[in-house]
Scaffold this motif. Structure first.
Motif, PDB file in Angstrom:
ATOM      1  N   ALA A  87       2.659 -15.910  12.144  1.00 48.42           N
ATOM      2  CA  ALA A  87       1.790 -16.240  13.324  1.00 48.42           C
ATOM      3  C   ALA A  87       0.891 -15.138  13.526  1.00 48.42           C
ATOM      4  N   ILE A  88       1.474 -13.834  13.495  1.00 43.29           N
ATOM      5  CA  ILE A  88       0.657 -12.482  13.759  1.00 43.29           C
ATOM      6  C   ILE A  88      -0.200 -12.009  12.810  1.00 43.29           C
ATOM      7  N   ALA A  89       0.077 -12.565  11.348  1.00 38.81           N
ATOM      8  CA  ALA A  89      -0.730 -12.013  10.350  1.00 38.81           C
ATOM      9  C   ALA A  89      -2.111 -11.816  10.490  1.00 38.81           C
ATOM     10  N   ARG A  90      -2.820 -12.744  11.187  1.00 37.40           N
ATOM     11  CA  ARG A  90      -4.231 -12.768  11.617  1.00 37.40           C
ATOM     12  C   ARG A  90      -4.502 -11.294  12.562  1.00 37.40           C
ATOM     13  N   HIS A  91      -3.645 -11.219  13.489  1.00 37.99           N
ATOM     14  CA  HIS A  91      -3.683 -10.228  14.571  1.00 37.99           C
ATOM     15  C   HIS A  91      -3.727  -8.857  13.869  1.00 37.99           C
ATOM     16  N   ILE A  92      -2.996  -8.521  12.800  1.00 40.32           N
ATOM     17  CA  ILE A  92      -2.628  -7.058  12.142  1.00 40.32           C
ATOM     18  C   ILE A  92      -3.258  -6.851  10.907  1.00 40.32           C
ATOM     19  N   GLU A  93      -4.204  -8.093  10.518  1.00 38.42           N
ATOM     20  CA  GLU A  93      -4.899  -7.892   9.351  1.00 38.42           C
ATOM     21  C   GLU A  93      -5.800  -6.490   8.990  1.00 38.42           C
ATOM     22  N   LEU A  94      -5.924  -5.618  10.098  1.00 40.62           N
ATOM     23  CA  LEU A  94      -6.576  -4.400   9.816  1.00 40.62           C
ATOM     24  C   LEU A  94      -5.705  -3.221   9.533  1.00 40.62           C
ATOM     25  N   GLU A 114       5.023 -10.170  22.643  1.00 38.69           N
ATOM     26  CA  GLU A 114       3.874  -9.249  23.283  1.00 38.69           C
ATOM     27  C   GLU A 114       2.647  -9.236  22.486  1.00 38.69           C
ATOM     28  N   ILE A 115       2.800  -9.344  20.907  1.00 41.04           N
ATOM     29  CA  ILE A 115       1.444  -9.161  20.092  1.00 41.04           C
ATOM     30  C   ILE A 115       0.814 -10.383  20.170  1.00 41.04           C
ATOM     31  N   GLU A 116       1.446 -11.722  20.435  1.00 40.75           N
ATOM     32  CA  GLU A 116       0.539 -12.708  20.848  1.00 40.75           C
ATOM     33  C   GLU A 116      -0.176 -12.542  22.240  1.00 40.75           C
ATOM     34  N   GLU A 123      -7.235  -8.144  23.717  1.00 39.26           N
ATOM     35  CA  GLU A 123      -7.044  -6.529  23.685  1.00 39.26           C
ATOM     36  C   GLU A 123      -6.613  -6.003  22.249  1.00 39.26           C
ATOM     37  N   PRO A 124      -7.071  -4.803  21.606  1.00 40.39           N
ATOM     38  CA  PRO A 124      -6.896  -4.218  20.422  1.00 40.39           C
ATOM     39  C   PRO A 124      -5.447  -4.289  20.180  1.00 40.39           C
ATOM     40  N   ILE A 125      -4.908  -4.743  18.817  1.00 43.97           N
ATOM     41  CA  ILE A 125      -3.667  -4.467  18.242  1.00 43.97           C
ATOM     42  C   ILE A 125      -3.580  -3.310  17.402  1.00 43.97           C
ATOM     43  N   THR A 126      -3.362  -2.178  17.785  1.00 46.71           N
ATOM     44  CA  THR A 126      -3.514  -0.849  16.855  1.00 46.71           C
ATOM     45  C   THR A 126      -1.875  -0.635  16.114  1.00 46.71           C
ATOM     46  N   PHE A 127      -2.062  -0.036  15.207  1.00 49.08           N
ATOM     47  CA  PHE A 127      -0.731   0.479  14.524  1.00 49.08           C
ATOM     48  C   PHE A 127       0.309   1.492  15.701  1.00 49.08           C
ATOM     49  N   TYR A 170      17.819 -15.891  27.305  1.00 49.04           N
ATOM     50  CA  TYR A 170      16.949 -14.935  26.841  1.00 49.04           C
ATOM     51  C   TYR A 170      15.805 -15.628  26.143  1.00 49.04           C
ATOM     52  N   PHE A 171      16.165 -16.701  25.344  1.00 44.59           N
ATOM     53  CA  PHE A 171      15.414 -17.345  24.406  1.00 44.59           C
ATOM     54  C   PHE A 171      14.352 -18.444  25.462  1.00 44.59           C
ATOM     55  N   LEU A 172      14.992 -18.740  26.254  1.00 50.52           N
ATOM     56  CA  LEU A 172      14.422 -19.790  27.069  1.00 50.52           C
ATOM     57  C   LEU A 172      13.298 -19.022  27.900  1.00 50.52           C
ATOM     58  N   GLY A 173      13.515 -17.584  28.433  1.00 52.36           N
ATOM     59  CA  GLY A 173      12.514 -16.929  29.129  1.00 52.36           C
ATOM     60  C   GLY A 173      11.520 -16.902  28.103  1.00 52.36           C
ATOM     61  N   LEU A 174      11.653 -16.367  26.896  1.00 50.45           N
ATOM     62  CA  LEU A 174      10.680 -16.265  26.100  1.00 50.45           C
ATOM     63  C   LEU A 174       9.546 -17.514  25.726  1.00 50.45           C
ATOM     64  N   VAL A 175      10.579 -18.771  25.638  1.00 46.69           N
ATOM     65  CA  VAL A 175       9.656 -20.060  25.422  1.00 46.69           C
ATOM     66  C   VAL A 175       8.934 -20.214  26.362  1.00 46.69           C
ATOM     67  N   MET A 176       9.320 -20.092  27.730  1.00 45.34           N
ATOM     68  CA  MET A 176       8.904 -20.409  29.190  1.00 45.34           C
ATOM     69  C   MET A 176       7.514 -19.478  29.112  1.00 45.34           C
ATOM     70  N   GLY A 177       7.427 -18.474  28.662  1.00 47.03           N
ATOM     71  CA  GLY A 177       6.257 -17.430  28.948  1.00 47.03           C
ATOM     72  C   GLY A 177       5.141 -17.884  27.895  1.00 47.03           C
ATOM     73  N   PHE A 178       5.260 -18.947  27.168  1.00 43.96           N
ATOM     74  CA  PHE A 178       4.036 -19.675  26.418  1.00 43.96           C
ATOM     75  C   PHE A 178       3.777 -21.005  27.048  1.00 43.96           C
ATOM     76  N   ARG A 179       4.273 -21.419  28.142  1.00 44.91           N
ATOM     77  CA  ARG A 179       4.134 -22.636  28.776  1.00 44.91           C
ATOM     78  C   ARG A 179       2.909 -23.112  29.112  1.00 44.91           C
ATOM     79  N   LYS A 180       1.950 -22.166  29.139  1.00 44.57           N
ATOM     80  CA  LYS A 180       0.532 -22.457  29.392  1.00 44.57           C
ATOM     81  C   LYS A 180      -0.369 -22.687  28.074  1.00 44.57           C
ATOM     82  N   ARG A 181       0.446 -22.744  26.864  1.00 43.25           N
ATOM     83  CA  ARG A 181      -0.406 -22.885  25.697  1.00 43.25           C
ATOM     84  C   ARG A 181      -0.639 -24.582  25.450  1.00 43.25           C
TER      85      ARG A 181
END
Length: 235
Positions: A87-94, A114-116, A123-127, A170-181
């Motif tokens: 999923a994040i491969a396209r975000h860190i291709e540079l 956080e990367i998503e 915003e840029p995703i740098t090393f 913990y995982f429920l909190g992560l899942v709920m963070g994407f509820r607007k997708r």
């Protein structure tokens, strides 16, 4: 530039360290209760660095199962990391190959989230930024494991004080963070139902992978949200 980005990553991950603290201490306590030494528990956190699979592994070690069963069980829990990486491969291709390797070693659930979010905000995703995220959680995780080992005797049975519910919350909190997708609810429902069925008919920890696959299938069958086609064509 690297230092500034690194500090920004640290600031982003700082609140998550607080929420991960009980979980890290829990692993250390459970590891000691299952006969591991403090050094072995900290080494496991340093090398595997995956809280859920570490707990699964510790519980399986006591059952004198064949090594391949333990390895496959841990793989079943960590299967989601393959999906995270894709999923994040396209975000860190540079990033260079070795920078990607460092990022993937430090990849955790909040790291992925956080990367998503960073990519979604444009915003840029740098090393430097991803290293701030990763190292900012990696080093405290080792310290928390050590603390759990030391405090394990005082904690007693983690279940008696409800620490065993930390992981699902913990995982429920992560899942709920994407509820607007887009298509979030159908995917979550399908994944949840498949996971619950797998717990009953297949068993743990395979329900993690089965639930993930069910969610992927539903997501693939759902129509793309408006504007997605044009984004793909532009990419």
């Amino acid at each position: 530039m690297f230092i500034d980005d690194f500090k920004a990553g640290l600031r982003r991950i700082a609140p998550i360290i607080v929420s991960a603290s009980p979980f890290g201490v829990l692993f250390g306590a459970v590891a000691i209760q299952h006969g591991m030494s403090t050094g072995e528990a900290v080494l496991m956190s340093a090398v595997i660095y995956a809280g859920a699979s570490q707990l699964v592994g510790v519980n399986l070690f006591d059952q004198h199962l064949p090594a391949w069963v333990v390895i496959l069980s841990i793989l079943a829990v960590n299967f989601r990391h393959i999906l995270y990486s894709a999923a994040i491969a396209r975000h860190i291709e540079l990033l260079s190959p070795w920078q990607k390797a460092a990022n993937f070693f430090l990849l955790t659930d909040p790291h992925y989230a956080e990367i998503e979010r960073q990519a979604h905000s444009g915003e840029p995703i740098t090393f430097g930024w991803v290293m701030g995220l990763g190292i900012g959680l990696y080093l405290p995780w080792l310290a928390l494991t050590y603390a759990g080992c030391v405090l394990g005797a005082f904690i007693g049975d983690p279940k008696s004080i409800g620490l065993d519910v930390l992981l699902p919350i913990y995982f429920l909190g992560l899942v709920m963070g994407f509820r607007k997708r887009a298509n979030w609810l159908p995917v979550v429902i399908a994944s949840s139902l498949a996971s619950m069925a797998a717990v009953k008919f297949v068993g743990s920890p395979w329900h993690v992978s089965i639930g993930a696959v069910a969610g992927i299938i539903v997501a693939a069958l759902m129509p793309l949200p408006p504007g997605t086609h044009s984004e793909i064509e532009e990419g």
